[in-house]
Design a protein around this motif. Structure first.
Motif, PDB file in Angstrom:
ATOM      1  N   TRP A 125       0.901  -1.135   0.051  1.00 37.14           N
ATOM      2  CA  TRP A 125       0.094   0.076   0.197  1.00 37.14           C
ATOM      3  C   TRP A 125       1.003   1.223  -0.127  1.00 37.14           C
ATOM      4  O   TRP A 125       1.779   1.317   0.605  1.00 37.14           O
ATOM      5  CB  TRP A 125      -0.984   0.125   1.209  1.00 37.14           C
ATOM      6  CG  TRP A 125      -1.957  -0.956   1.243  1.00 37.14           C
ATOM      7  CD1 TRP A 125      -2.006  -2.139   1.837  1.00 37.14           C
ATOM      8  CD2 TRP A 125      -3.145  -0.863   0.869  1.00 37.14           C
ATOM      9  NE1 TRP A 125      -3.263  -2.869   1.609  1.00 37.14           N
ATOM     10  CE2 TRP A 125      -4.115  -2.017   0.886  1.00 37.14           C
ATOM     11  CE3 TRP A 125      -3.967   0.177  -0.052  1.00 37.14           C
ATOM     12  CZ2 TRP A 125      -5.301  -2.046   0.364  1.00 37.14           C
ATOM     13  CZ3 TRP A 125      -5.318   0.170  -0.558  1.00 37.14           C
ATOM     14  CH2 TRP A 125      -5.997  -1.064  -0.099  1.00 37.14           C
ATOM     15  N   PHE A 126       0.661   2.046  -0.870  1.00 33.09           N
ATOM     16  CA  PHE A 126       1.069   3.559  -0.902  1.00 33.09           C
ATOM     17  C   PHE A 126       0.156   4.495  -0.712  1.00 33.09           C
ATOM     18  O   PHE A 126      -1.188   4.100  -0.750  1.00 33.09           O
ATOM     19  CB  PHE A 126       1.778   3.530  -2.173  1.00 33.09           C
ATOM     20  CG  PHE A 126       2.986   2.941  -2.335  1.00 33.09           C
ATOM     21  CD1 PHE A 126       3.258   1.460  -2.728  1.00 33.09           C
ATOM     22  CD2 PHE A 126       4.432   3.553  -2.351  1.00 33.09           C
ATOM     23  CE1 PHE A 126       4.024   0.711  -2.893  1.00 33.09           C
ATOM     24  CE2 PHE A 126       5.431   2.750  -2.575  1.00 33.09           C
ATOM     25  CZ  PHE A 126       5.531   1.483  -2.874  1.00 33.09           C
ATOM     26  N   ARG A 127       0.490   5.661  -0.454  1.00 35.06           N
ATOM     27  CA  ARG A 127      -0.492   6.769  -0.559  1.00 35.06           C
ATOM     28  C   ARG A 127       0.251   8.040  -0.821  1.00 35.06           C
ATOM     29  O   ARG A 127       1.419   8.244  -0.986  1.00 35.06           O
ATOM     30  CB  ARG A 127      -0.931   7.130   0.952  1.00 35.06           C
ATOM     31  CG  ARG A 127       0.181   7.627   1.871  1.00 35.06           C
ATOM     32  CD  ARG A 127      -0.290   7.594   3.434  1.00 35.06           C
ATOM     33  NE  ARG A 127       0.661   8.111   4.476  1.00 35.06           N
ATOM     34  CZ  ARG A 127       0.609   8.181   5.689  1.00 35.06           C
ATOM     35  NH1 ARG A 127      -0.577   7.645   6.362  1.00 35.06           N
ATOM     36  NH2 ARG A 127       1.306   8.643   6.470  1.00 35.06           N
ATOM     37  N   GLN A 128      -0.753   9.171  -1.485  1.00 39.05           N
ATOM     38  CA  GLN A 128      -0.139  10.292  -1.904  1.00 39.05           C
ATOM     39  C   GLN A 128      -1.134  11.296  -1.418  1.00 39.05           C
ATOM     40  O   GLN A 128      -2.457  11.449  -1.778  1.00 39.05           O
ATOM     41  CB  GLN A 128      -0.045  10.112  -3.464  1.00 39.05           C
ATOM     42  CG  GLN A 128       0.638  11.414  -4.130  1.00 39.05           C
ATOM     43  CD  GLN A 128       0.828  11.052  -5.505  1.00 39.05           C
ATOM     44  OE1 GLN A 128       0.280  10.388  -6.179  1.00 39.05           O
ATOM     45  NE2 GLN A 128       1.867  12.141  -6.192  1.00 39.05           N
ATOM     46  N   ALA A 129      -0.531  12.438  -0.601  1.00 37.08           N
ATOM     47  CA  ALA A 129      -1.408  13.475  -0.231  1.00 37.08           C
ATOM     48  C   ALA A 129      -0.964  14.428  -1.258  1.00 37.08           C
ATOM     49  O   ALA A 129      -0.011  14.655  -2.183  1.00 37.08           O
ATOM     50  CB  ALA A 129      -0.857  13.855   0.949  1.00 37.08           C
ATOM     51  N   PRO A 130      -2.063  15.438  -1.316  1.00 41.34           N
ATOM     52  CA  PRO A 130      -2.088  16.587  -2.375  1.00 41.34           C
ATOM     53  C   PRO A 130      -0.764  17.438  -2.386  1.00 41.34           C
ATOM     54  O   PRO A 130      -0.227  17.667  -1.125  1.00 41.34           O
ATOM     55  CB  PRO A 130      -3.150  17.707  -1.935  1.00 41.34           C
ATOM     56  CG  PRO A 130      -4.189  16.735  -1.253  1.00 41.34           C
ATOM     57  CD  PRO A 130      -3.289  15.585  -0.636  1.00 41.34           C
ATOM     58  N   GLY A 131      -0.073  17.529  -3.433  1.00 42.65           N
ATOM     59  CA  GLY A 131       1.306  18.302  -3.285  1.00 42.65           C
ATOM     60  C   GLY A 131       2.521  17.531  -2.940  1.00 42.65           C
ATOM     61  O   GLY A 131       3.381  17.961  -2.985  1.00 42.65           O
ATOM     62  N   LYS A 132       2.246  16.280  -2.639  1.00 45.35           N
ATOM     63  CA  LYS A 132       3.317  15.516  -2.140  1.00 45.35           C
ATOM     64  C   LYS A 132       3.693  14.324  -2.776  1.00 45.35           C
ATOM     65  O   LYS A 132       2.756  13.872  -3.762  1.00 45.35           O
ATOM     66  CB  LYS A 132       3.238  14.857  -0.644  1.00 45.35           C
ATOM     67  CG  LYS A 132       3.028  16.136   0.321  1.00 45.35           C
ATOM     68  CD  LYS A 132       3.006  15.440   1.880  1.00 45.35           C
ATOM     69  CE  LYS A 132       2.903  16.596   2.855  1.00 45.35           C
ATOM     70  NZ  LYS A 132       2.779  16.214   4.152  1.00 45.35           N
ATOM     71  N   GLU A 133       4.916  13.620  -2.701  1.00 51.13           N
ATOM     72  CA  GLU A 133       5.305  12.694  -3.403  1.00 51.13           C
ATOM     73  C   GLU A 133       4.280  11.290  -2.932  1.00 51.13           C
ATOM     74  O   GLU A 133       4.136  11.210  -1.753  1.00 51.13           O
ATOM     75  CB  GLU A 133       6.613  12.260  -3.535  1.00 51.13           C
ATOM     76  CG  GLU A 133       7.417  13.312  -4.470  1.00 51.13           C
ATOM     77  CD  GLU A 133       8.978  13.045  -4.491  1.00 51.13           C
ATOM     78  OE1 GLU A 133       9.561  13.762  -5.199  1.00 51.13           O
ATOM     79  OE2 GLU A 133       9.377  12.129  -3.747  1.00 51.13           O
ATOM     80  N   ARG A 134       4.274  10.310  -3.713  1.00 53.87           N
ATOM     81  CA  ARG A 134       3.546   9.135  -3.279  1.00 53.87           C
ATOM     82  C   ARG A 134       4.672   8.371  -2.293  1.00 53.87           C
ATOM     83  O   ARG A 134       5.697   8.235  -2.516  1.00 53.87           O
ATOM     84  CB  ARG A 134       3.543   8.077  -4.456  1.00 53.87           C
ATOM     85  CG  ARG A 134       2.617   6.927  -4.140  1.00 53.87           C
ATOM     86  CD  ARG A 134       1.995   6.234  -5.378  1.00 53.87           C
ATOM     87  NE  ARG A 134       1.091   7.017  -6.480  1.00 53.87           N
ATOM     88  CZ  ARG A 134       0.694   6.533  -7.296  1.00 53.87           C
ATOM     89  NH1 ARG A 134       0.760   5.138  -7.795  1.00 53.87           N
ATOM     90  NH2 ARG A 134      -0.203   7.255  -8.087  1.00 53.87           N
ATOM     91  N   GLU A 135       4.086   7.929  -1.403  1.00 49.23           N
ATOM     92  CA  GLU A 135       4.959   7.272  -0.248  1.00 49.23           C
ATOM     93  C   GLU A 135       4.612   5.762   0.337  1.00 49.23           C
ATOM     94  O   GLU A 135       3.167   5.557   0.383  1.00 49.23           O
ATOM     95  CB  GLU A 135       5.026   8.339   1.220  1.00 49.23           C
ATOM     96  CG  GLU A 135       3.746   8.290   1.800  1.00 49.23           C
ATOM     97  CD  GLU A 135       3.877   9.102   3.381  1.00 49.23           C
ATOM     98  OE1 GLU A 135       4.827   9.563   3.413  1.00 49.23           O
ATOM     99  OE2 GLU A 135       2.923   9.174   3.782  1.00 49.23           O
TER     100      GLU A 135
END
Length: 125
Positions: free
Chosen positions: A36-46
């Motif tokens: 699982w990864f996540r991506q917040a607005p304006g940030k890279e996928r982590e």
């Protein structure tokens, strides 16, 4: 490659819980390490979490360790992410991903060859 479809996202208050699911197509689900990864607005996928082929091993990002649990059911071709004690900073689009490399722990999105479309998780304060 395997086709992945996430579900279970939504809006929750801080301190609450959500369970994400990711359904995979095909008969070879157990050959894939899932993540699982996540991506917040304006940030890279982590990277968030990953689980080995038979579910016997897991690995988490420090930011979610102790709060999130990744699991899989190979009979149902599904991987889950149980998220507890959610914080506003957990708000992001969450993506399910798969790779078939021999090394289990991969935390770079570039190492995962299959991706779902993402599901939004919003945690209000």
């Amino acid at each position: 490659q395997v086709q992945l479809v996430e579900s279970g996202g939504g809006l929750v208050q801080a301190g609450g819980s959500l369970r994400l699911s990711c359904a995979a197509s095909g008969r070879t689900f157990s050959r894939y390490v899932m993540g699982w990864f996540r991506q917040a607005p304006g940030k890279e996928r982590e990277f968030v979490a990953t689980i080995s082929w038979n579910g016997g091993s897991t690995y988490y990002a420090d930011s979610v360790k102790g709060r999130f649990t990744i699991s899989r059911d190979n009979a149902k071709n599904t991987v889950y992410l149980q998220m507890n004690s959610l914080k506003p900073e957990d708000t992001a689009v969450y993506y399910c991903a798969a790779h078939d490399a021999l090394v289990f722990v991969r935390t770079s999105s570039a190492d995962f060859g299959s991706w779902g479309q993402g599901t939004q998780v919003t945690v209000s304060s």
